[in-house]
Each structure stands twice: as C-alpha cells, then as structure tokens.
Design an enzyme around this catalytic site. Sequence first.
Site, PDB file in Angstrom:
ATOM      1  N   LYS A   1       0.841  -1.198   0.000  1.00 59.34           N
ATOM      2  CA  LYS A   1       0.000   0.000   0.000  1.00 59.34           C
ATOM      3  C   LYS A   1       0.880   1.254   0.000  1.00 59.34           C
ATOM      4  O   LYS A   1       0.619   2.210  -0.735  1.00 59.34           O
ATOM      5  CB  LYS A   1      -0.936  -0.010   1.223  1.00 59.34           C
ATOM      6  CG  LYS A   1      -2.038  -1.060   1.090  1.00 59.34           C
ATOM      7  CD  LYS A   1      -2.823  -1.298   2.369  1.00 59.34           C
ATOM      8  CE  LYS A   1      -3.811  -2.453   2.165  1.00 59.34           C
ATOM      9  NZ  LYS A   1      -4.539  -2.852   3.365  1.00 59.34           N
TER      10      LYS A   1
ATOM     11  N   GLN B   1      -4.355  -1.488   9.572  1.00 61.98           N
ATOM     12  CA  GLN B   1      -4.311  -2.827   8.983  1.00 61.98           C
ATOM     13  C   GLN B   1      -4.854  -3.859   9.969  1.00 61.98           C
ATOM     14  O   GLN B   1      -4.450  -3.902  11.129  1.00 61.98           O
ATOM     15  CB  GLN B   1      -2.854  -3.157   8.585  1.00 61.98           C
ATOM     16  CG  GLN B   1      -2.691  -4.445   7.815  1.00 61.98           C
ATOM     17  CD  GLN B   1      -3.337  -4.427   6.422  1.00 61.98           C
ATOM     18  OE1 GLN B   1      -3.530  -3.368   5.816  1.00 61.98           O
ATOM     19  NE2 GLN B   1      -3.691  -5.590   5.912  1.00 61.98           N
TER      20      GLN B   1
ATOM     21  N   ASP C   1     -11.094   2.858   4.118  1.00 62.84           N
ATOM     22  CA  ASP C   1     -11.366   1.414   4.030  1.00 62.84           C
ATOM     23  C   ASP C   1     -12.863   1.169   3.796  1.00 62.84           C
ATOM     24  O   ASP C   1     -13.251   0.111   3.296  1.00 62.84           O
ATOM     25  CB  ASP C   1     -11.000   0.736   5.363  1.00 62.84           C
ATOM     26  CG  ASP C   1      -9.739  -0.126   5.263  1.00 62.84           C
ATOM     27  OD1 ASP C   1      -9.458  -0.617   4.148  1.00 62.84           O
ATOM     28  OD2 ASP C   1      -9.076  -0.300   6.287  1.00 62.84           O
TER      29      ASP C   1
HETATM   30  N1  GUN Z   1      -6.546  -6.742   6.255  1.00 62.90           N
HETATM   31  C1  GUN Z   1      -6.760  -7.491   5.134  1.00 62.90           C
HETATM   32  N2  GUN Z   1      -7.359  -6.747   4.181  1.00 62.90           N
HETATM   33  C2  GUN Z   1      -7.542  -5.511   4.722  1.00 62.90           C
HETATM   34  C3  GUN Z   1      -8.093  -4.300   4.213  1.00 62.90           C
HETATM   35  O1  GUN Z   1      -8.583  -4.210   3.078  1.00 62.90           O
HETATM   36  N3  GUN Z   1      -8.061  -3.242   5.062  1.00 62.90           N
HETATM   37  C4  GUN Z   1      -7.548  -3.326   6.308  1.00 62.90           C
HETATM   38  N4  GUN Z   1      -7.573  -2.231   7.075  1.00 62.90           N
HETATM   39  N5  GUN Z   1      -7.026  -4.424   6.816  1.00 62.90           N
HETATM   40  C5  GUN Z   1      -7.024  -5.513   6.013  1.00 62.90           C
END
Ligand code: GUN
Length: 288
Positions: A53, A97, A120
């Site tokens: 990311k 995350q 998100d």
């Molecule tokens: N963990 C796995 N996929 C995601 C996601 O799309 N966003 C977040 N915040 N955590 C994750």
Amino acid sequence: MSAVIIDGKKVAQDIREKLKKEIEELKGKGIQPGLAVVLVGENPASKKYVASKEKTCGEVGIKSLSYKMPETISQQELIKLIDDLNANPEVHGILVQLPLPKGLDSKEVMNRISPLKDVDGFGPDSLGKLVLDEPGFVPCTPHGAMKMLEAYGINPSGKHAVVVGRSIIVGKPLALLLLRQNATVTICHSRTPDLKAECLRADILCAAVGKAKMITGDMVKPGAAVIDIGINVTPEGKIVGDVDFDAAREHAGYITPVPGGAGPMTIAMLMYNTVLSAKMAAGLPLNM
Ligand code: GUN
C-alpha cells in the site's frame, strides 16, 4: 470453452494512471492527498500488505504517513493515535491494517476513525451510506470487483449474481453493489444447504470465503463471470483463491486469477478513496 482471463493487474494499473494525473492536478491547486497507514505488531502478511500500500502511494503521488507500532501498544494509546490522525489536516485517509494483535479491540479502533477519513469503508457511516445508496467510501475489495466487471463490459443488470461469503468487509458490501446495479443477488454462506445448486444459477459468481479451491469447476454455470476474492496460502506456500482456477476456467466465460485479480484492485481502490477524501476536504467537485 476456455474463459477470458480478467487481468486485475492491468485494470488496476489503468486506475492508478488516471489517479496519478488527477493527483498532479490537485498538487497544482496546493492539495497533496495523504494516507496514514497504521500497522500494529509483526504479522508477516500484514507487513507485506502495508508495504504494498505504501509503495503504491509513492507511485501515484499520495503522501504516505507510516505508523509502525509495537504489539505492546495499549488500546488507549492506539485510540489516541487515531484521534491525532483524525485531527491532522495532512491526513485524508486512515488505514488501520487488520487483524490487530490479540488484546486490542479492533471494533473500537475502527469506529474511532472519522467518517470523513474512513477510506477502508468499514465504519458504520460508510456502510450505512452504501445501504442507503448515498455517496460515500465504498469498501475497496468489493469496489475493485465491480470495476473489474465494468472494465470487461459485464453489466450486472438483469443478471443473477451469487456471492459466496457474508463478511462485512467483502460479501455483504459486494452484494449491495451488485444490487445497486440491478442484479438479482443471492448471498450464500456456511449454512446454505446446497451451495452447488445456488452457484450453478449464477451469471456472476463471486467467491469471498477464504477457503482454497472451495468453488470447483462443476459449480460454474457455462459462460459465467467468476470473480475470485479469496487469498489463501497452500501448505507449499503458493497463493491461491477460493476457486479451482484450472477447472473453473473450462466452464466460465470470464474469470479472475489469484494472484493478479482482486488483490491489485483493492489497493487501487484504496488510492481512489484517498483522492476522493482529499477532494471532499477541499470542497472540490467529485467527478470520479
Ligand atoms: N486486512 C486485510 N485486508 C484488509 C483491508 O482491506 N483493510 C484493512 N484495514 N485491513 C485488512
């Protein structure tokens, strides 16, 4: 029949290119979109996702603010960090995350994120807007799935869509997005008595369960579009989806690979939401 492979990598690249141009224009107006990425602890998969990311932020021109916290951080300290990020005008999006280490209350943390920075799309405000068909942050993975359908000219209107999985992050929002585009939607889950019969009715079959190869070739209606949203690691360390790709592609009309399908799209849509947030904060029109 061998299916058309939906190239999520390429669709994601096209979205990133468009965003890059848009960010250049925003910078000309003195606006720099910023994404705060919060990683708690040492979960190897989470570290990998976060690195991806942050790298993509750099590529498109989003300022990434990285917060790597030890797993000993207290709930109170984490909440304080979210409050600081909510108040920071350089930050347009906050991504914590998941999963958080044991002992931390992720629901409280996620709900603390300002609805204006919920890139998100997991918070009650964003999900409520999705249900109400109001504009808002759409969760990135289901949004990416819809963009892949669009890129390949697959219009859900009038089609029967089957979503396997009812998670708040993927299954439920994806069903709502398909419904918004006038599909007739069935949501299947662990208590569905005859999963195969349901899947065989799908013109658009979306798998979001997290169980390797649970969708077998004989569950795919001839010509269906198959969107695989699973990411599973086999005992040999290989990344596979929820769909038995080699078998399903013999029946499907279109199919997404894993890796190279839903994964890159999720990150592209996170960038999209961050740019959207920066534009909203600046009071600019949202022609995206
Ligand atoms: N963990 C796995 N996929 C995601 C996601 O799309 N966003 C977040 N915040 N955590 C994750």
